[in-house]
Design a protein around this motif. Structure first.
Motif, PDB file in Angstrom:
ATOM      1  N   SER A 128     -48.118  92.898  17.437  1.00 20.95           N
ATOM      2  CA  SER A 128     -47.424  92.791  18.723  1.00 20.95           C
ATOM      3  C   SER A 128     -46.931  91.359  19.008  1.00 20.95           C
ATOM      4  O   SER A 128     -46.110  91.152  19.902  1.00 20.95           O
ATOM      5  CB  SER A 128     -48.319  93.268  19.865  1.00 20.95           C
ATOM      6  OG  SER A 128     -49.489  92.492  19.945  1.00 20.95           O
ATOM      7  N   HIS A 129     -47.392  90.395  18.236  1.00 25.91           N
ATOM      8  CA  HIS A 129     -46.952  89.005  18.396  1.00 25.91           C
ATOM      9  C   HIS A 129     -45.711  88.673  17.570  1.00 25.91           C
ATOM     10  O   HIS A 129     -45.157  87.579  17.705  1.00 25.91           O
ATOM     11  CB  HIS A 129     -48.068  88.032  17.977  1.00 25.91           C
ATOM     12  CG  HIS A 129     -49.280  88.094  18.827  1.00 25.91           C
ATOM     13  ND1 HIS A 129     -50.540  88.250  18.301  1.00 25.91           N
ATOM     14  CD2 HIS A 129     -49.440  88.022  20.167  1.00 25.91           C
ATOM     15  CE1 HIS A 129     -51.426  88.252  19.283  1.00 25.91           C
ATOM     16  NE2 HIS A 129     -50.775  88.127  20.430  1.00 25.91           N
ATOM     17  N   PHE A 130     -45.285  89.586  16.702  1.00 23.77           N
ATOM     18  CA  PHE A 130     -44.216  89.251  15.758  1.00 23.77           C
ATOM     19  C   PHE A 130     -42.893  88.910  16.445  1.00 23.77           C
ATOM     20  O   PHE A 130     -42.169  88.026  15.975  1.00 23.77           O
ATOM     21  CB  PHE A 130     -44.021  90.365  14.736  1.00 23.77           C
ATOM     22  CG  PHE A 130     -45.139  90.476  13.729  1.00 23.77           C
ATOM     23  CD1 PHE A 130     -46.187  89.566  13.676  1.00 23.77           C
ATOM     24  CD2 PHE A 130     -45.149  91.517  12.823  1.00 23.77           C
ATOM     25  CE1 PHE A 130     -47.209  89.673  12.751  1.00 23.77           C
ATOM     26  CE2 PHE A 130     -46.167  91.636  11.882  1.00 23.77           C
ATOM     27  CZ  PHE A 130     -47.193  90.714  11.856  1.00 23.77           C
ATOM     28  N   ASN A 131     -42.562  89.569  17.545  1.00 26.39           N
ATOM     29  CA  ASN A 131     -41.316  89.217  18.253  1.00 26.39           C
ATOM     30  C   ASN A 131     -41.378  87.792  18.789  1.00 26.39           C
ATOM     31  O   ASN A 131     -40.394  87.057  18.740  1.00 26.39           O
ATOM     32  CB  ASN A 131     -41.038  90.200  19.397  1.00 26.39           C
ATOM     33  CG  ASN A 131     -40.530  91.533  18.898  1.00 26.39           C
ATOM     34  OD1 ASN A 131     -39.860  91.610  17.873  1.00 26.39           O
ATOM     35  ND2 ASN A 131     -40.860  92.596  19.609  1.00 26.39           N
ATOM     36  N   LEU A 132     -42.547  87.401  19.295  1.00 22.63           N
ATOM     37  CA  LEU A 132     -42.737  86.039  19.793  1.00 22.63           C
ATOM     38  C   LEU A 132     -42.627  85.030  18.645  1.00 22.63           C
ATOM     39  O   LEU A 132     -41.934  84.013  18.771  1.00 22.63           O
ATOM     40  CB  LEU A 132     -44.102  85.929  20.473  1.00 22.63           C
ATOM     41  CG  LEU A 132     -44.431  84.633  21.191  1.00 22.63           C
ATOM     42  CD1 LEU A 132     -43.415  84.309  22.268  1.00 22.63           C
ATOM     43  CD2 LEU A 132     -45.829  84.743  21.791  1.00 22.63           C
ATOM     44  N   LEU A 133     -43.289  85.310  17.531  1.00 21.06           N
ATOM     45  CA  LEU A 133     -43.178  84.422  16.362  1.00 21.06           C
ATOM     46  C   LEU A 133     -41.731  84.331  15.898  1.00 21.06           C
ATOM     47  O   LEU A 133     -41.259  83.247  15.540  1.00 21.06           O
ATOM     48  CB  LEU A 133     -44.044  84.939  15.206  1.00 21.06           C
ATOM     49  CG  LEU A 133     -45.494  84.513  15.194  1.00 21.06           C
ATOM     50  CD1 LEU A 133     -46.213  85.142  14.007  1.00 21.06           C
ATOM     51  CD2 LEU A 133     -45.641  83.004  15.146  1.00 21.06           C
ATOM     52  N   HIS A 134     -41.032  85.455  15.893  1.00 27.50           N
ATOM     53  CA  HIS A 134     -39.626  85.466  15.487  1.00 27.50           C
ATOM     54  C   HIS A 134     -38.813  84.520  16.364  1.00 27.50           C
ATOM     55  O   HIS A 134     -38.020  83.714  15.879  1.00 27.50           O
ATOM     56  CB  HIS A 134     -39.081  86.903  15.557  1.00 27.50           C
ATOM     57  CG  HIS A 134     -37.631  87.006  15.255  1.00 27.50           C
ATOM     58  ND1 HIS A 134     -36.702  87.353  16.202  1.00 27.50           N
ATOM     59  CD2 HIS A 134     -36.942  86.797  14.100  1.00 27.50           C
ATOM     60  CE1 HIS A 134     -35.506  87.362  15.652  1.00 27.50           C
ATOM     61  NE2 HIS A 134     -35.622  87.025  14.385  1.00 27.50           N
ATOM     62  N   LYS A 135     -39.036  84.588  17.683  1.00 27.08           N
ATOM     63  CA  LYS A 135     -38.339  83.702  18.619  1.00 27.08           C
ATOM     64  C   LYS A 135     -38.654  82.239  18.297  1.00 27.08           C
ATOM     65  O   LYS A 135     -37.755  81.402  18.192  1.00 27.08           O
ATOM     66  CB  LYS A 135     -38.747  84.041  20.052  1.00 27.08           C
ATOM     67  CG  LYS A 135     -38.106  83.150  21.117  1.00 27.08           C
ATOM     68  CD  LYS A 135     -38.562  83.517  22.517  1.00 27.08           C
ATOM     69  CE  LYS A 135     -39.702  82.619  22.920  1.00 27.08           C
ATOM     70  NZ  LYS A 135     -40.074  82.728  24.333  1.00 27.08           N
ATOM     71  N   TRP A 136     -39.944  81.930  18.150  1.00 28.40           N
ATOM     72  CA  TRP A 136     -40.346  80.536  17.914  1.00 28.40           C
ATOM     73  C   TRP A 136     -39.856  80.004  16.581  1.00 28.40           C
ATOM     74  O   TRP A 136     -39.412  78.855  16.494  1.00 28.40           O
ATOM     75  CB  TRP A 136     -41.864  80.408  17.984  1.00 28.40           C
ATOM     76  CG  TRP A 136     -42.447  80.542  19.350  1.00 28.40           C
ATOM     77  CD1 TRP A 136     -41.812  80.383  20.553  1.00 28.40           C
ATOM     78  CD2 TRP A 136     -43.796  80.864  19.656  1.00 28.40           C
ATOM     79  NE1 TRP A 136     -42.697  80.590  21.583  1.00 28.40           N
ATOM     80  CE2 TRP A 136     -43.922  80.883  21.068  1.00 28.40           C
ATOM     81  CE3 TRP A 136     -44.916  81.133  18.893  1.00 28.40           C
ATOM     82  CZ2 TRP A 136     -45.121  81.155  21.715  1.00 28.40           C
ATOM     83  CZ3 TRP A 136     -46.119  81.414  19.535  1.00 28.40           C
ATOM     84  CH2 TRP A 136     -46.211  81.420  20.929  1.00 28.40           C
ATOM     85  N   LEU A 137     -39.968  80.793  15.520  1.00 28.96           N
ATOM     86  CA  LEU A 137     -39.559  80.319  14.196  1.00 28.96           C
ATOM     87  C   LEU A 137     -38.062  80.013  14.131  1.00 28.96           C
ATOM     88  O   LEU A 137     -37.610  79.300  13.231  1.00 28.96           O
ATOM     89  CB  LEU A 137     -39.939  81.330  13.114  1.00 28.96           C
ATOM     90  CG  LEU A 137     -41.435  81.457  12.846  1.00 28.96           C
ATOM     91  CD1 LEU A 137     -41.708  82.626  11.903  1.00 28.96           C
ATOM     92  CD2 LEU A 137     -42.013  80.173  12.272  1.00 28.96           C
ATOM     93  N   ASN A 138     -37.298  80.533  15.076  1.00 37.54           N
ATOM     94  CA  ASN A 138     -35.865  80.285  15.114  1.00 37.54           C
ATOM     95  C   ASN A 138     -35.458  79.216  16.116  1.00 37.54           C
ATOM     96  O   ASN A 138     -34.274  78.977  16.324  1.00 37.54           O
ATOM     97  CB  ASN A 138     -35.121  81.610  15.373  1.00 37.54           C
ATOM     98  CG  ASN A 138     -35.115  82.463  14.127  1.00 37.54           C
ATOM     99  OD1 ASN A 138     -34.565  82.081  13.104  1.00 37.54           O
ATOM    100  ND2 ASN A 138     -35.779  83.608  14.190  1.00 37.54           N
ATOM    101  N   LYS A 139     -36.429  78.544  16.707  1.00 38.34           N
ATOM    102  CA  LYS A 139     -36.144  77.428  17.612  1.00 38.34           C
ATOM    103  C   LYS A 139     -35.864  76.177  16.761  1.00 38.34           C
ATOM    104  O   LYS A 139     -36.579  75.901  15.790  1.00 38.34           O
ATOM    105  CB  LYS A 139     -37.341  77.140  18.524  1.00 38.34           C
ATOM    106  CG  LYS A 139     -37.707  78.287  19.438  1.00 38.34           C
ATOM    107  CD  LYS A 139     -36.985  78.160  20.731  1.00 38.34           C
ATOM    108  CE  LYS A 139     -37.457  79.253  21.674  1.00 38.34           C
ATOM    109  NZ  LYS A 139     -36.904  79.069  22.977  1.00 38.34           N
ATOM    110  N   PRO A 140     -34.843  75.396  17.126  1.00 41.61           N
ATOM    111  CA  PRO A 140     -34.507  74.205  16.325  1.00 41.61           C
ATOM    112  C   PRO A 140     -35.678  73.241  16.119  1.00 41.61           C
ATOM    113  O   PRO A 140     -35.848  72.698  15.034  1.00 41.61           O
ATOM    114  CB  PRO A 140     -33.374  73.546  17.120  1.00 41.61           C
ATOM    115  CG  PRO A 140     -32.749  74.681  17.871  1.00 41.61           C
ATOM    116  CD  PRO A 140     -33.892  75.625  18.205  1.00 41.61           C
ATOM    117  N   HIS A 141     -36.515  73.029  17.147  1.00 45.99           N
ATOM    118  CA  HIS A 141     -37.611  72.069  16.993  1.00 45.99           C
ATOM    119  C   HIS A 141     -38.697  72.591  16.041  1.00 45.99           C
ATOM    120  O   HIS A 141     -39.395  71.795  15.419  1.00 45.99           O
ATOM    121  CB  HIS A 141     -38.203  71.671  18.352  1.00 45.99           C
ATOM    122  CG  HIS A 141     -39.048  72.709  18.994  1.00 45.99           C
ATOM    123  ND1 HIS A 141     -38.528  73.761  19.724  1.00 45.99           N
ATOM    124  CD2 HIS A 141     -40.403  72.875  19.019  1.00 45.99           C
ATOM    125  CE1 HIS A 141     -39.509  74.512  20.166  1.00 45.99           C
ATOM    126  NE2 HIS A 141     -40.663  74.006  19.762  1.00 45.99           N
TER     127      HIS A 141
END
Length: 179
Positions: free
Chosen positions: A13-26
């Motif tokens: 259930s955390h994968f969508n959140l990880l997906h968002k974070w892993l695609n952040k420039p920083h």
């Protein structure tokens, strides 16, 4: 300054959140290195969730608000290339990787609390040493590990997620229980 942080074992259930974070420039600058699809996130992290790999991932939160990710692994199963460490240390060491995914949480001193609390709860009960390998260009991460009492061991060459050569500063810290 020690701020309260919690760790929730990584779940699908955390994968969508990880997906968002892993695609952040920083985060891409030093951690994920590239853009990720949700399918790639699932493929990478499902073995952690299912226990197929000895990497343990956690979502980091403060006041019940997710803000980042941290993982640990036994160094003997995932050694660093050219680490130059005695076998006795490798046998009793964990490696960690960490990032703050929420930009609004950067620069608030949470990194220190995350590392300190994670070491106390998950690393020191099971290991005598902890290692980390931030990219040598990641000044904030290097400063964080130094402030948490990690000592520089050596600079190592390795390949990033794209297979490009990169330089990392290998840090080590011993358990306070060792005396």
């Amino acid at each position: 300054m020690n701020k309260s942080v919690e760790f929730e074992p990584l779940r699908e259930s955390h994968f969508n959140l990880l997906h968002k974070w892993l695609n952040k420039p920083h985060v891409q600058a030093y951690y994920s290195v590239r853009s990720w699809t949700l399918a790639e996130v699932k493929e990478k992290f499902i073995p952690y969730v299912n226990g197929e790999k000895s990497i343990k991932g956690y979502i980091v939160a403060s006041s019940n608000q997710p803000l980042g990710y941290i993982q640990s692994y036994p160094l003997k199963k995932y050694p660093f290339k050219d680490q130059d460490l005695p076998a006795i240390i490798v046998e009793k060491a964990a490696g960690i990787d960490v990032f703050i995914g929420e930009e609004a949480k950067l620069g608030q001193g949470l990194g220190y609390s995350i590392i300190h609390t994670f070491l106390e709860k998950f690393i020191w009960p099971n290991y005598q040493y902890c290692l980390a390998d931030p990219d040598i260009r990641n000044v904030a991460s290097i400063r964080l590990f130094k402030s948490c009492g990690f000592k520089e061991h050596k600079t190592i060459r390795s390949n990033d997620a794209l297979g490009h050569q990169a330089m990392y500063l290998l840090f080590i810290k011993g358990s306070p229980l060792m005396g």
